[in-house]
Design a protein around this motif. Sequence first.
Motif, PDB file in Angstrom:
ATOM      1  N   PHE A 180     -51.653  53.960 -10.632  1.00 30.77           N
ATOM      2  CA  PHE A 180     -53.008  53.896 -10.092  1.00 30.77           C
ATOM      3  C   PHE A 180     -54.033  54.258 -11.161  1.00 30.77           C
ATOM      4  CE2 PHE A 180     -56.628  55.268  -7.511  1.00 30.77           C
ATOM      5  CZ  PHE A 180     -56.675  54.257  -6.562  1.00 30.77           C
ATOM      6  N   LYS A 181     -53.694  55.240 -11.993  1.00 29.12           N
ATOM      7  CA  LYS A 181     -54.611  55.660 -13.068  1.00 29.12           C
ATOM      8  C   LYS A 181     -54.817  54.539 -14.083  1.00 29.12           C
ATOM      9  CE  LYS A 181     -56.963  59.051 -15.133  1.00 29.12           C
ATOM     10  NZ  LYS A 181     -57.398  58.504 -16.406  1.00 29.12           N
ATOM     11  N   GLU A 182     -53.788  53.717 -14.291  1.00 27.68           N
ATOM     12  CA  GLU A 182     -53.925  52.578 -15.211  1.00 27.68           C
ATOM     13  C   GLU A 182     -54.993  51.619 -14.711  1.00 27.68           C
ATOM     14  OE1 GLU A 182     -49.178  52.685 -16.441  1.00 27.68           O
ATOM     15  OE2 GLU A 182     -49.969  51.078 -15.166  1.00 27.68           O
ATOM     16  N   ARG A 183     -54.999  51.340 -13.412  1.00 28.94           N
ATOM     17  CA  ARG A 183     -56.040  50.472 -12.835  1.00 28.94           C
ATOM     18  C   ARG A 183     -57.398  51.142 -12.926  1.00 28.94           C
ATOM     19  NH1 ARG A 183     -52.636  49.462  -8.716  1.00 28.94           N
ATOM     20  NH2 ARG A 183     -53.872  50.363  -7.053  1.00 28.94           N
ATOM     21  N   PHE A 184     -57.437  52.410 -12.615  1.00 29.41           N
ATOM     22  CA  PHE A 184     -58.693  53.168 -12.638  1.00 29.41           C
ATOM     23  C   PHE A 184     -59.329  53.114 -14.023  1.00 29.41           C
ATOM     24  CE2 PHE A 184     -61.324  56.932 -13.011  1.00 29.41           C
ATOM     25  CZ  PHE A 184     -61.891  57.098 -11.755  1.00 29.41           C
ATOM     26  N   ASP A 185     -58.515  53.301 -15.058  1.00 32.70           N
ATOM     27  CA  ASP A 185     -59.040  53.373 -16.430  1.00 32.70           C
ATOM     28  C   ASP A 185     -59.580  52.039 -16.934  1.00 32.70           C
ATOM     29  OD1 ASP A 185     -58.437  56.043 -16.584  1.00 32.70           O
ATOM     30  OD2 ASP A 185     -56.540  55.761 -17.665  1.00 32.70           O
ATOM     31  N   HIS A 186     -59.159  50.924 -16.331  1.00 35.81           N
ATOM     32  CA  HIS A 186     -59.576  49.607 -16.817  1.00 35.81           C
ATOM     33  C   HIS A 186     -60.516  48.898 -15.842  1.00 35.81           C
ATOM     34  CE1 HIS A 186     -56.044  50.288 -19.408  1.00 35.81           C
ATOM     35  NE2 HIS A 186     -56.668  49.498 -20.257  1.00 35.81           N
ATOM     36  N   SER A 187     -61.060  49.648 -14.887  1.00 35.50           N
ATOM     37  CA  SER A 187     -61.906  49.038 -13.859  1.00 35.50           C
ATOM     38  C   SER A 187     -63.295  49.639 -13.855  1.00 35.50           C
ATOM     39  CB  SER A 187     -61.285  49.239 -12.463  1.00 35.50           C
ATOM     40  OG  SER A 187     -59.993  48.697 -12.383  1.00 35.50           O
ATOM     41  N   LEU A 188     -64.225  48.886 -13.271  1.00 31.70           N
ATOM     42  CA  LEU A 188     -65.473  49.474 -12.811  1.00 31.70           C
ATOM     43  C   LEU A 188     -65.156  50.066 -11.440  1.00 31.70           C
ATOM     44  CD1 LEU A 188     -67.929  46.589 -13.740  1.00 31.70           C
ATOM     45  CD2 LEU A 188     -67.760  48.807 -14.859  1.00 31.70           C
ATOM     46  N   VAL A 189     -65.344  51.366 -11.307  1.00 34.37           N
ATOM     47  CA  VAL A 189     -64.932  52.073 -10.090  1.00 34.37           C
ATOM     48  C   VAL A 189     -66.177  52.456  -9.296  1.00 34.37           C
ATOM     49  CG1 VAL A 189     -63.607  53.994  -9.159  1.00 34.37           C
ATOM     50  CG2 VAL A 189     -62.944  52.971 -11.351  1.00 34.37           C
ATOM     51  N   TYR A 190     -66.240  51.989  -8.065  1.00 36.00           N
ATOM     52  CA  TYR A 190     -67.397  52.239  -7.211  1.00 36.00           C
ATOM     53  C   TYR A 190     -67.015  53.226  -6.106  1.00 36.00           C
ATOM     54  CZ  TYR A 190     -69.549  48.179  -9.449  1.00 36.00           C
ATOM     55  OH  TYR A 190     -70.069  47.303 -10.365  1.00 36.00           O
ATOM     56  N   GLY A 191     -67.946  54.096  -5.781  1.00 38.59           N
ATOM     57  CA  GLY A 191     -67.696  55.056  -4.716  1.00 38.59           C
ATOM     58  C   GLY A 191     -68.980  55.496  -4.054  1.00 38.59           C
ATOM     59  N   LEU A 192     -68.861  55.930  -2.828  1.00 42.41           N
ATOM     60  CA  LEU A 192     -70.010  56.421  -2.056  1.00 42.41           C
ATOM     61  C   LEU A 192     -69.612  57.753  -1.438  1.00 42.41           C
ATOM     62  CD1 LEU A 192     -72.867  55.542  -1.250  1.00 42.41           C
ATOM     63  CD2 LEU A 192     -71.904  54.477   0.780  1.00 42.41           C
ATOM     64  N   MET A 193     -70.384  58.776  -1.725  1.00 46.15           N
ATOM     65  CA  MET A 193     -70.041  60.115  -1.282  1.00 46.15           C
ATOM     66  C   MET A 193     -70.430  60.329   0.184  1.00 46.15           C
ATOM     67  SD  MET A 193     -68.587  61.295  -3.917  1.00 46.15           S
ATOM     68  CE  MET A 193     -68.330  62.996  -3.359  1.00 46.15           C
ATOM     69  N   ASN A 194     -69.641  61.141   0.861  1.00 54.48           N
ATOM     70  CA  ASN A 194     -69.913  61.604   2.211  1.00 54.48           C
ATOM     71  C   ASN A 194     -69.943  63.124   2.136  1.00 54.48           C
ATOM     72  OD1 ASN A 194     -70.213  61.856   4.986  1.00 54.48           O
ATOM     73  ND2 ASN A 194     -68.004  61.703   5.372  1.00 54.48           N
ATOM     74  N   GLY A 195     -71.119  63.643   1.844  1.00 52.38           N
ATOM     75  CA  GLY A 195     -71.207  65.069   1.552  1.00 52.38           C
ATOM     76  C   GLY A 195     -70.548  65.358   0.215  1.00 52.38           C
ATOM     77  N   LYS A 196     -69.578  66.279   0.203  1.00 51.26           N
ATOM     78  CA  LYS A 196     -68.862  66.609  -1.022  1.00 51.26           C
ATOM     79  C   LYS A 196     -67.588  65.779  -1.195  1.00 51.26           C
ATOM     80  CE  LYS A 196     -70.528  71.395  -1.279  1.00 51.26           C
ATOM     81  NZ  LYS A 196     -70.133  72.832  -1.345  1.00 51.26           N
ATOM     82  N   LYS A 197     -67.278  64.962  -0.184  1.00 53.23           N
ATOM     83  CA  LYS A 197     -66.081  64.133  -0.249  1.00 53.23           C
ATOM     84  C   LYS A 197     -66.449  62.676  -0.528  1.00 53.23           C
ATOM     85  CE  LYS A 197     -63.107  66.880   2.809  1.00 53.23           C
ATOM     86  NZ  LYS A 197     -62.241  66.839   4.027  1.00 53.23           N
ATOM     87  N   LEU A 198     -65.480  61.946  -1.061  1.00 54.92           N
ATOM     88  CA  LEU A 198     -65.676  60.520  -1.290  1.00 54.92           C
ATOM     89  C   LEU A 198     -65.458  59.786   0.027  1.00 54.92           C
ATOM     90  CD1 LEU A 198     -66.257  58.466  -3.567  1.00 54.92           C
ATOM     91  CD2 LEU A 198     -63.783  58.177  -3.795  1.00 54.92           C
ATOM     92  N   GLY A 199     -66.468  59.032   0.471  1.00 49.75           N
ATOM     93  CA  GLY A 199     -66.369  58.345   1.754  1.00 49.75           C
ATOM     94  C   GLY A 199     -65.820  56.936   1.645  1.00 49.75           C
ATOM     95  N   SER A 200     -66.201  56.211   0.578  1.00 50.83           N
ATOM     96  CA  SER A 200     -65.756  54.836   0.375  1.00 50.83           C
ATOM     97  C   SER A 200     -65.542  54.591  -1.108  1.00 50.83           C
ATOM     98  CB  SER A 200     -66.798  53.830   0.902  1.00 50.83           C
ATOM     99  OG  SER A 200     -66.983  53.957   2.281  1.00 50.83           O
ATOM    100  N   GLY A 201     -64.716  53.578  -1.422  1.00 53.68           N
ATOM    101  CA  GLY A 201     -64.479  53.256  -2.821  1.00 53.68           C
ATOM    102  C   GLY A 201     -63.895  51.867  -2.981  1.00 53.68           C
ATOM    103  N   LEU A 202     -64.003  51.331  -4.190  1.00 51.22           N
ATOM    104  CA  LEU A 202     -63.359  50.060  -4.536  1.00 51.22           C
ATOM    105  C   LEU A 202     -63.281  49.914  -6.041  1.00 51.22           C
ATOM    106  CD1 LEU A 202     -65.606  47.755  -5.624  1.00 51.22           C
ATOM    107  CD2 LEU A 202     -66.178  47.692  -3.207  1.00 51.22           C
ATOM    108  N   PHE A 203     -62.339  49.068  -6.482  1.00 51.09           N
ATOM    109  CA  PHE A 203     -62.210  48.678  -7.878  1.00 51.09           C
ATOM    110  C   PHE A 203     -62.852  47.311  -8.089  1.00 51.09           C
ATOM    111  CE2 PHE A 203     -58.004  51.149  -8.242  1.00 51.09           C
ATOM    112  CZ  PHE A 203     -58.595  52.205  -8.919  1.00 51.09           C
ATOM    113  N   SER A 204     -63.489  47.125  -9.237  1.00 47.24           N
ATOM    114  CA  SER A 204     -63.900  45.814  -9.720  1.00 47.24           C
ATOM    115  C   SER A 204     -63.259  45.671 -11.104  1.00 47.24           C
ATOM    116  CB  SER A 204     -65.423  45.703  -9.800  1.00 47.24           C
ATOM    117  OG  SER A 204     -65.820  44.429 -10.269  1.00 47.24           O
ATOM    118  N   ILE A 205     -62.202  44.869 -11.187  1.00 45.53           N
ATOM    119  CA  ILE A 205     -61.342  44.833 -12.374  1.00 45.53           C
ATOM    120  C   ILE A 205     -61.665  43.597 -13.217  1.00 45.53           C
ATOM    121  CG2 ILE A 205     -58.982  45.038 -13.197  1.00 45.53           C
ATOM    122  CD1 ILE A 205     -58.147  45.748 -10.320  1.00 45.53           C
TER     123      ILE A 205
END
Length: 386
Positions: A34-59
């Motif tokens: 999973f970290k391999e994908r993370f390191d080579h992607s544009l990583v999008y996320g939307l916070m919900n307070g202090k937690k991550l509420g949503s996310g996606l990869f754009s590779i």
Amino acid sequence: MNKYLLDDKSFDKFYDLYLYSFNREDSVSRKRVFKERFDHSLVYGLMNGKKLGSGLFSIPFDVNFHGVDFKMNGIGDVMSAPEFGGRGGASKMLDQALFDMYKNKVTLSYLAPFSFGYYRQFGYEQVFDHTQVAIENDKLPRIKNSSKGYVERIDVKDIPDELKKLYLDQNHLGGVNRSKWWWDHMIDKHADHKVALAYNEDDILIGYMIYFHEQENFHIHEWINLNPLSRQLLAKFVTKHQSIFKKFIFESPDPDFKADLLADPYSAELTVTPYMMARIVNLEDFFNRYPVQDDLDEVYIKVEDTLEWNAHTWKISVYDKKVSVEIADGEAANIELTIQNLTKAMFGYRSLESLADYGFIKGDSNKIKALDKILVQKKPELIDYF
């Protein structure tokens, strides 16, 4: 500043959301892949307070479409926490990702949908199918031994560079031009897979098969042949496992079953399934560099799209295989259609004439036929998944 892009510090939150959203078990190997994908992607996320509420990869990838290379971003792992669902988080991130693609001169985007209807809202359309062929061991075709060539069996971690080049040379129907990191990622992800290499009598690689075992099933994950000899050698290799496995399953990116090539077409079970969707992000660039098949007198096409830079009336003409495309808003359109149906036609998945017959597009029938002639007619093929 892009408020949705995440940095390396957000990896643990992103990974935790992934595990929960897709009901996955944590493991050292899963986290590494999973970290391999993370390191080579544009990583999008939307916070919900202090937690991550949503996310996606754009590779970011490159694809070969009938001899033309286009930039393509693959959307993957679109997810939202249950308590954050229904707030439009994924929609906001996907809209931003598409805008960023356009800004970064990316022409196309692919994704694997959880819902075709949902992603059609964002201009994506089904263009890739897979054909799964399953044959019981006692119904396998008889394959003659060849007096020429041979097969070598290796672990997937030992894939040679010549195999990677063979894949690249045969990839021209919209598939991914696999970079080194993507090959490494796939090998790491499928560490249990095996590879059969077919060589001719001059020790030149002429085909390969990537496969794996699952209980009593023999699964062919990828099979590429340069000529009939490689097909014969690798088919014989498969049938030599007849006493070990009960069922042999090949998932092919080619939607054509080819049952007529079998001695007994009833011996195989066929399942054709929708695979992945595609979207034209930059229509002007796709038209400008499109592998046109014929010349075309002027046609005015009105395209409906949520992306404002695509939503125009376009004047298209082709002379001596050179495309001329320009915005012609205000001109009367010969053809009117959505970006989704234009994507189907330009990818060769379904002709404009067929779409018109089914009522999905409207316009002058002669202009529709003329535009059809410049488009590729062979359906696209995609092996990779993200």
